[in-house]
Design a protein around this motif. Structure first.
Motif, PDB file in Angstrom:
ATOM      1  N   SER A 182      -6.251  -8.598   2.135  1.00 51.68           N
ATOM      2  CA  SER A 182      -5.960  -9.590   3.167  1.00 51.68           C
ATOM      3  C   SER A 182      -4.727 -10.399   2.792  1.00 51.68           C
ATOM      4  N   ILE A 183      -4.109 -10.971   3.795  1.00 54.06           N
ATOM      5  CA  ILE A 183      -2.961 -11.838   3.555  1.00 54.06           C
ATOM      6  C   ILE A 183      -3.373 -13.025   2.690  1.00 54.06           C
ATOM      7  N   ALA A 184      -4.592 -13.521   2.889  1.00 53.09           N
ATOM      8  CA  ALA A 184      -5.074 -14.656   2.097  1.00 53.09           C
ATOM      9  C   ALA A 184      -5.123 -14.297   0.612  1.00 53.09           C
ATOM     10  N   GLU A 185      -5.610 -13.090   0.298  1.00 52.47           N
ATOM     11  CA  GLU A 185      -5.663 -12.662  -1.097  1.00 52.47           C
ATOM     12  C   GLU A 185      -4.264 -12.524  -1.689  1.00 52.47           C
ATOM     13  N   ILE A 186      -3.366 -11.970  -0.906  1.00 42.47           N
ATOM     14  CA  ILE A 186      -1.999 -11.753  -1.389  1.00 42.47           C
ATOM     15  C   ILE A 186      -1.298 -13.077  -1.660  1.00 42.47           C
ATOM     16  N   THR A 187      -1.421 -14.019  -0.728  1.00 41.94           N
ATOM     17  CA  THR A 187      -0.744 -15.298  -0.927  1.00 41.94           C
ATOM     18  C   THR A 187      -1.389 -16.104  -2.045  1.00 41.94           C
ATOM     19  N   LYS A 188      -2.708 -15.954  -2.228  1.00 47.91           N
ATOM     20  CA  LYS A 188      -3.362 -16.617  -3.351  1.00 47.91           C
ATOM     21  C   LYS A 188      -2.826 -16.060  -4.661  1.00 47.91           C
ATOM     22  N   ARG A 189      -2.676 -14.724  -4.735  1.00 46.04           N
ATOM     23  CA  ARG A 189      -2.129 -14.095  -5.935  1.00 46.04           C
ATOM     24  C   ARG A 189      -0.689 -14.555  -6.171  1.00 46.04           C
ATOM     25  N   ALA A 190       0.061 -14.687  -5.098  1.00 49.02           N
ATOM     26  CA  ALA A 190       1.456 -15.092  -5.221  1.00 49.02           C
ATOM     27  C   ALA A 190       1.616 -16.585  -5.476  1.00 49.02           C
ATOM     28  N   GLY A 191       0.571 -17.375  -5.142  1.00 46.17           N
ATOM     29  CA  GLY A 191       0.668 -18.820  -5.306  1.00 46.17           C
ATOM     30  C   GLY A 191       1.533 -19.486  -4.257  1.00 46.17           C
ATOM     31  N   VAL A 192       1.501 -18.941  -3.029  1.00 45.16           N
ATOM     32  CA  VAL A 192       2.312 -19.498  -1.950  1.00 45.16           C
ATOM     33  C   VAL A 192       1.439 -19.716  -0.725  1.00 45.16           C
ATOM     34  N   ALA A 193       1.967 -20.462   0.236  1.00 43.74           N
ATOM     35  CA  ALA A 193       1.251 -20.698   1.487  1.00 43.74           C
ATOM     36  C   ALA A 193       1.234 -19.428   2.335  1.00 43.74           C
ATOM     37  N   GLN A 194       0.154 -19.230   3.104  1.00 48.76           N
ATOM     38  CA  GLN A 194       0.041 -18.023   3.932  1.00 48.76           C
ATOM     39  C   GLN A 194       1.176 -17.918   4.945  1.00 48.76           C
ATOM     40  N   GLY A 195       1.649 -19.059   5.404  1.00 49.31           N
ATOM     41  CA  GLY A 195       2.717 -19.032   6.403  1.00 49.31           C
ATOM     42  C   GLY A 195       3.991 -18.384   5.916  1.00 49.31           C
ATOM     43  N   LEU A 196       4.171 -18.303   4.594  1.00 46.92           N
ATOM     44  CA  LEU A 196       5.396 -17.698   4.072  1.00 46.92           C
ATOM     45  C   LEU A 196       5.438 -16.185   4.301  1.00 46.92           C
ATOM     46  N   ALA A 208       1.660  -8.379  -3.228  1.00 46.71           N
ATOM     47  CA  ALA A 208       1.122  -7.407  -2.273  1.00 46.71           C
ATOM     48  C   ALA A 208       0.901  -6.057  -2.944  1.00 46.71           C
ATOM     49  N   ILE A 209       1.854  -5.623  -3.761  1.00 46.97           N
ATOM     50  CA  ILE A 209       1.709  -4.347  -4.470  1.00 46.97           C
ATOM     51  C   ILE A 209       0.467  -4.377  -5.364  1.00 46.97           C
ATOM     52  N   GLU A 210       0.276  -5.465  -6.081  1.00 43.21           N
ATOM     53  CA  GLU A 210      -0.880  -5.590  -6.976  1.00 43.21           C
ATOM     54  C   GLU A 210      -2.194  -5.568  -6.199  1.00 43.21           C
ATOM     55  N   VAL A 211      -2.262  -6.353  -5.141  1.00 37.51           N
ATOM     56  CA  VAL A 211      -3.509  -6.448  -4.373  1.00 37.51           C
ATOM     57  C   VAL A 211      -3.774  -5.149  -3.616  1.00 37.51           C
ATOM     58  N   PHE A 212      -2.737  -4.537  -3.051  1.00 39.31           N
ATOM     59  CA  PHE A 212      -2.911  -3.262  -2.372  1.00 39.31           C
ATOM     60  C   PHE A 212      -3.443  -2.205  -3.343  1.00 39.31           C
ATOM     61  N   VAL A 237       4.011   2.472 -11.699  1.00 40.46           N
ATOM     62  CA  VAL A 237       2.714   3.051 -11.352  1.00 40.46           C
ATOM     63  C   VAL A 237       2.041   2.326 -10.187  1.00 40.46           C
ATOM     64  N   PRO A 238       1.894   0.981 -10.198  1.00 44.01           N
ATOM     65  CA  PRO A 238       1.214   0.339  -9.062  1.00 44.01           C
ATOM     66  C   PRO A 238       1.878   0.649  -7.723  1.00 44.01           C
TER      67      PRO A 238
END
Length: 225
Positions: free
Chosen positions: A36-50, A23-27, A102-103
């Protein structure tokens, strides 16, 4: 073999941390409103429901990022010793945290400034108000021990100087003279010169244009939120 409760707890903590860092990276890259939550979970490699499981939603995730910033500031290490030694340690710790976070700093700075998310910052600030007050009292006592005529004003100005460095470095990053600024702040308080430079951890991103902040002249100022 079934995992133990302790293993499950550690797995949950790891997943939560992975989401928070993503989230920090995408923000930082897209801005809080544009992420978006979709972008964050894709970056994290986890399901959106988490995200819902661990945080509840986007606002709660933003709040967790702000909380992380407060925790980072309030957990700065210090040394035992006289007032000068402790003050020098605080300065060095803040500058080191500035170099490494920094991020996170850029994201929180944007959150503070945007009307849509300022409320979330204010709520987090309220959650940490007691710890912040204790930290401010400790710095006031430090200046009192150094013989300051107005320890309260000294604390305010000390915090203002360090926050100014935080803002400038968040904008200019690798072109900001962080080590020179650290030495300048030490001289401001009649503290000895540091013997070891800061181990700066932030490198330029390949191909990314940089505003310049050298020798007191800033060019191309602005944020890439």
């Amino acid at each position: 073999m079934a995992r133990s409760e302790d293993q499950n707890r550690r797995a949950r903590e790891r997943a939560k941390e992975v989401i928070l860092q993503a989230a920090i990276e995408v923000f930082e890259e897209r801005g809080v409103s544009g992420a978006s939550i979709a972008e964050i979970t894709k970056r994290a490699g986890v399901a959106q429901g988490l995200v819902s499981y661990h945080f509840g939603g986007k606002d709660q995730l933003i709040a967790a990022v702000i909380d992380r910033w407060f925790i980072t500031l309030l957990e700065l290490p210090s040394v035992e010793g006289g007032p000068d030694e402790v003050l020098a340690s605080i300065i060095d710790s803040v500058f080191q945290a500035t170099a490494y976070a920094v991020p996170l700093q850029r994201v929180v700075l944007a959150i503070q400034q945007q009307p849509a998310t300022h409320r979330l910052f204010a709520e987090s600030e309220d959650r940490f108000s007691e710890q912040v007050t204790m930290a401010e009292d400790a710095v006031r006592n430090l200046f009192r021990a150094r013989g300051a005529a107005d320890p309260g004003l000294e604390e305010v100005m000390f915090r203002s100087v360090l926050e100014g460095v935080f803002v400038k470095y968040s904008v200019y990053r690798d072109t900001y003279p962080l080590e020179d600024a650290r030495r300048w702040v030490r001289r401001l308080y009649d503290l000895p010169e540091p013997t070891v430079p800061l181990p700066l951890a932030v490198a330029p991103r390949e191909g990314e244009p940089r505003p310049r902040a050298r020798g007191g002249v800033c060019e191309g100022a602005g944020s890439d939120d």
